[in-house]
Design a protein around this motif. Structure first.
Motif, mmCIF file in Angstrom:
data_model
loop_
_atom_site.group_PDB
_atom_site.id
_atom_site.type_symbol
_atom_site.label_atom_id
_atom_site.label_comp_id
_atom_site.label_asym_id
_atom_site.label_seq_id
_atom_site.Cartn_x
_atom_site.Cartn_y
_atom_site.Cartn_z
ATOM 1 N N PRO A 121 -37.520 32.495 19.117
ATOM 2 C CA PRO A 121 -36.464 32.050 19.613
ATOM 3 C C PRO A 121 -36.096 30.548 19.217
ATOM 4 O O PRO A 121 -36.911 29.740 19.035
ATOM 5 N N PHE A 122 -34.886 30.517 18.679
ATOM 6 C CA PHE A 122 -34.270 29.307 18.041
ATOM 7 C C PHE A 122 -32.837 29.282 18.639
ATOM 8 O O PHE A 122 -32.203 30.166 18.835
ATOM 9 N N PRO A 123 -32.575 27.746 19.078
ATOM 10 C CA PRO A 123 -31.134 27.684 19.501
ATOM 11 C C PRO A 123 -30.024 27.849 18.359
ATOM 12 O O PRO A 123 -30.261 27.578 17.297
ATOM 13 N N LYS A 124 -28.810 28.252 18.899
ATOM 14 C CA LYS A 124 -27.874 28.727 18.021
ATOM 15 C C LYS A 124 -27.379 27.483 17.295
ATOM 16 O O LYS A 124 -27.480 26.473 17.735
ATOM 17 N N VAL A 125 -27.089 27.683 16.072
ATOM 18 C CA VAL A 125 -26.618 26.681 15.133
ATOM 19 C C VAL A 125 -25.478 27.086 14.462
ATOM 20 O O VAL A 125 -24.983 28.217 14.377
ATOM 21 N N SER A 126 -24.757 25.829 13.974
ATOM 22 C CA SER A 126 -23.525 26.218 13.332
ATOM 23 C C SER A 126 -23.234 25.167 12.376
ATOM 24 O O SER A 126 -23.334 23.825 12.674
ATOM 25 N N LEU A 127 -22.473 25.137 11.272
ATOM 26 C CA LEU A 127 -21.994 24.145 10.112
ATOM 27 C C LEU A 127 -20.694 24.018 10.531
ATOM 28 O O LEU A 127 -19.780 23.288 9.965
ATOM 29 N N GLU A 128 -19.848 24.879 11.309
ATOM 30 C CA GLU A 128 -18.427 25.044 11.519
ATOM 31 C C GLU A 128 -17.911 24.328 12.764
ATOM 32 O O GLU A 128 -18.747 24.067 13.721
ATOM 33 N N ALA A 129 -16.635 24.040 12.773
ATOM 34 C CA ALA A 129 -16.075 23.570 13.826
ATOM 35 C C ALA A 129 -16.418 24.588 14.956
ATOM 36 O O ALA A 129 -16.022 25.647 14.999
ATOM 37 N N PRO A 130 -16.746 24.367 16.326
ATOM 38 C CA PRO A 130 -16.904 25.398 17.276
ATOM 39 C C PRO A 130 -15.671 25.976 17.732
ATOM 40 O O PRO A 130 -14.803 25.060 17.621
ATOM 41 N N THR A 131 -15.808 27.169 18.301
ATOM 42 C CA THR A 131 -14.563 27.711 19.135
ATOM 43 C C THR A 131 -14.950 27.504 20.512
ATOM 44 O O THR A 131 -15.940 27.217 20.592
ATOM 45 N N SER A 132 -13.782 27.840 21.427
ATOM 46 C CA SER A 132 -13.997 27.667 22.699
ATOM 47 C C SER A 132 -15.346 28.322 23.268
ATOM 48 O O SER A 132 -15.790 27.994 24.596
ATOM 49 N N ASP A 133 -15.883 29.578 22.765
ATOM 50 C CA ASP A 133 -16.904 30.433 23.158
ATOM 51 C C ASP A 133 -18.131 30.359 22.008
ATOM 52 O O ASP A 133 -19.029 31.247 22.308
ATOM 53 N N THR A 134 -18.285 29.490 21.067
ATOM 54 C CA THR A 134 -19.146 29.411 20.108
ATOM 55 C C THR A 134 -20.549 29.423 20.830
ATOM 56 O O THR A 134 -21.368 30.248 20.531
ATOM 57 N N PHE A 135 -20.906 28.201 21.379
ATOM 58 C CA PHE A 135 -21.956 28.009 22.157
ATOM 59 C C PHE A 135 -21.811 28.451 23.720
ATOM 60 O O PHE A 135 -22.825 27.703 24.521
ATOM 61 N N ARG A 136 -20.847 29.278 24.137
ATOM 62 C CA ARG A 136 -20.879 29.698 25.471
ATOM 63 C C ARG A 136 -20.643 28.293 26.268
ATOM 64 O O ARG A 136 -19.827 27.534 26.234
ATOM 65 N N VAL A 157 -19.567 15.925 23.343
ATOM 66 C CA VAL A 157 -18.577 15.831 24.878
ATOM 67 C C VAL A 157 -18.280 17.246 24.984
ATOM 68 O O VAL A 157 -17.912 17.791 24.024
ATOM 69 N N ALA A 158 -18.245 17.606 26.120
ATOM 70 C CA ALA A 158 -17.933 18.961 26.441
ATOM 71 C C ALA A 158 -16.443 19.090 26.158
ATOM 72 O O ALA A 158 -15.469 18.314 26.447
ATOM 73 N N GLY A 159 -16.244 20.380 25.393
ATOM 74 C CA GLY A 159 -14.967 20.750 24.736
ATOM 75 C C GLY A 159 -14.270 20.149 23.674
ATOM 76 O O GLY A 159 -13.254 20.253 23.090
ATOM 77 N N ASP A 160 -15.430 19.158 22.844
ATOM 78 C CA ASP A 160 -15.132 18.688 21.845
ATOM 79 C C ASP A 160 -15.247 19.807 20.600
ATOM 80 O O ASP A 160 -16.268 20.415 20.463
ATOM 81 N N LEU A 161 -14.149 20.352 19.866
ATOM 82 C CA LEU A 161 -14.053 21.361 18.924
ATOM 83 C C LEU A 161 -13.876 20.818 17.517
ATOM 84 O O LEU A 161 -13.443 21.572 16.624
ATOM 85 N N ALA A 162 -14.079 19.560 17.233
ATOM 86 C CA ALA A 162 -14.168 19.092 16.169
ATOM 87 C C ALA A 162 -15.430 19.508 15.384
ATOM 88 O O ALA A 162 -16.412 19.857 15.574
ATOM 89 N N PRO A 163 -15.348 19.612 13.701
ATOM 90 C CA PRO A 163 -16.290 20.360 12.800
ATOM 91 C C PRO A 163 -17.483 19.074 12.862
ATOM 92 O O PRO A 163 -17.141 18.075 13.321
ATOM 93 N N PRO A 164 -18.467 19.576 12.581
ATOM 94 C CA PRO A 164 -19.683 18.482 12.556
ATOM 95 C C PRO A 164 -19.353 17.551 11.378
ATOM 96 O O PRO A 164 -18.620 17.802 10.475
ATOM 97 N N ALA A 165 -19.911 16.381 11.368
ATOM 98 C CA ALA A 165 -19.544 15.278 10.363
ATOM 99 C C ALA A 165 -20.260 15.775 9.054
ATOM 100 O O ALA A 165 -21.203 16.656 9.116
ATOM 101 N N PRO A 166 -19.811 15.271 8.034
ATOM 102 C CA PRO A 166 -20.513 15.838 6.556
ATOM 103 C C PRO A 166 -22.018 15.810 6.722
ATOM 104 O O PRO A 166 -22.457 14.823 6.960
ATOM 105 N N GLY A 167 -22.885 16.602 6.223
ATOM 106 C CA GLY A 167 -24.286 16.526 6.447
ATOM 107 C C GLY A 167 -24.819 16.946 7.574
ATOM 108 O O GLY A 167 -26.058 16.606 7.799
ATOM 109 N N HIS A 168 -24.135 17.324 8.502
ATOM 110 C CA HIS A 168 -24.533 17.359 10.168
ATOM 111 C C HIS A 168 -24.479 18.895 10.318
ATOM 112 O O HIS A 168 -23.463 19.546 9.915
ATOM 113 N N TYR A 169 -24.869 19.234 11.697
ATOM 114 C CA TYR A 169 -24.773 20.586 11.956
ATOM 115 C C TYR A 169 -24.780 20.582 13.533
ATOM 116 O O TYR A 169 -25.230 19.458 14.171
ATOM 117 N N LEU A 170 -24.353 21.477 14.184
ATOM 118 C CA LEU A 170 -24.271 21.558 15.832
ATOM 119 C C LEU A 170 -25.481 22.541 15.958
ATOM 120 O O LEU A 170 -25.808 23.536 15.579
#
Length: 378
Positions: A121-136, A157-170
């Motif tokens: 088990p590993f939490p979901k990750v993304s390098l991209e800007a999240p969509t409204s349902d990326t992380f449920r 912050v809840a609802g923040d759909l900006a991409p992660p900063a360079p060199g970061h991930y969600l």
């Protein structure tokens, strides 16, 4: 000299090396009194971008002070710069995991894929800007790729759909108790050294900053076998060598792996103790393919907590008590948010060790004129 040690704070490595009888060159960002006492030579390297190595200054110091071929052991602080590890390894062999291995394990997408393949088990990750349902509906954390110490982690912050900063991930946030497994690996097999419970030292700017650890602890019976199997499977799949740690978050209903640290870390403070043999010696032997037949369990529980400065301060004169490590010299300037020292203690149980540690931390904070500490966060 027998080896060089490189870490943001090399004191735990230097203490373990001294306990094993090695004469070490230490290169870190602090050169505190304890590191200087344990190392044959201790050098403070220039900082860059707050609390990171200046790569050119580090390589220059190593080139000037260490002969070519002198082996190097790495601690925390280089995982975000595998290219710097490559520069080090070109002249001085790294006794530990290779830059290529570290690069893969610190790639959140690669680690997520590996965990998926191994059924971990590993939490979901993304390098991209999240969509409204990326992380449920899960809270989302933003982390620096290869970041260490937790000071780089922020909750979105809840609802923040900006991409992660360079060199970061969600990464989806999972709630529960933070546990860490310390393992010893030889590239083909691995064994458990011990498990520890960890907590945060939070403030308004650093909600997930590492606060300390206590152990050994018993893993939750419902998940212990699966957690150990998962850690061992990752170690074998990646051919890991030496001392490594894997961080988990465990609740009553589930467990998740959240981080793999393919190097020596802060839990040396609680496991490099009698009757265990010196862990630096075990690390070097494991890098050469040798594992012990077994390891004893520490006769007591141990706890170690980091104190951070809540304001800019100058270290006053006076002798600091023996239970303080990473002692800065009198007159040293410590910036707000920087680590000031580490407090260590022990007890017959983990709970008693943690209670004693809380008392000692309160006394040390009073000595330095710092605000009372918040209760440890899991």
């Amino acid at each position: 000299m027998d080896l060089a040690l490189i870490a943001l704070s090399a004191r735990p490595l230097a203490a373990s090396a001294a306990r094993a009888g090695f004469a070490a060159l230490s290169l870190d960002l602090f050169a505190d009194l304890d590191t200087c006492a344990h190392a044959a030579r201790c050098v403070r390297v220039h900082k860059k971008n707050g609390c990171a190595f200046d790569p050119d200054d580090l390589v220059q110091a190593l080139t000037t002070l260490a002969p070519a071929g002198l082996p190097v052991v790495l601690g925390g602080g280089l995982e975000d710069d595998p290219d710097l590890m490559v520069r080090i390894a070109e002249r001085n062999p790294i006794l530990g995991n290779s830059p290529a291995t570290v690069r893969v394990l610190k790639d959140p997408i690669a680690l997520a894929a590996l965990c998926g393949h191994l059924g971990i088990p590993f939490p979901k990750v993304s390098l991209e800007a999240p969509t409204s349902d990326t992380f449920r509906f899960a809270p989302v954390l933003e982390k620096k790729i290869g970041g260490a110490g937790g000071g780089h982690i922020r909750r979105r912050v809840a609802g923040d759909l900006a991409p992660p900063a360079p060199g970061h991930y969600l990464q989806a946030e999972v709630e529960g108790t933070s546990l860490s497994l310390l393992l010893l690996a030889n590239g083909a097999s691995a064994m458990m050294v011990g498990a520890s419970r960890q907590w945060r030292a939070t403030d308004a700017e650093h909600p997930f900053r590492y606060g300390g650890a206590a152990g050994p602890v018993v893993l939750p019976p419902a998940f212990a076998a699966a957690m150990c199997e998962g850690a061992l499977n990752i170690s074998r799949a990646c051919g890991l060598v030496g001392l490594i740690s894997m961080d988990f978050v465990v609740s009553g209903e589930a467990w998740h792996l959240v981080e793999v640290n393919p190097r020596l870390g802060a839990t040396l403070d609680i496991f490099d103790v009698d009757p265990l043999p010196p862990l630096m010696g075990l690390h070097l032997a494991a890098c050469g393919g040798r594992l012990p037949a077994g390891l004893p369990t520490p006769s007591e529980a141990h706890a170690a907590g980091v104190i951070y400065a809540d304001r800019d301060l100058v270290v006053p004169d006076g002798v600091l008590p023996d239970h303080i490590s990473d002692r800065p010299p009198a007159g040293a300037a410590v910036a707000k948010g920087s680590p000031l020292c580490t407090v260590r203690t022990s007890g017959p149980t983990v709970e008693i060790a943690e209670q004693r540690l809380a008392t000692l931390i309160r006394e040390v904070r009073e000595k330095f004129g710092l605000l009372p500490a918040e209760a440890p966060a899991p």
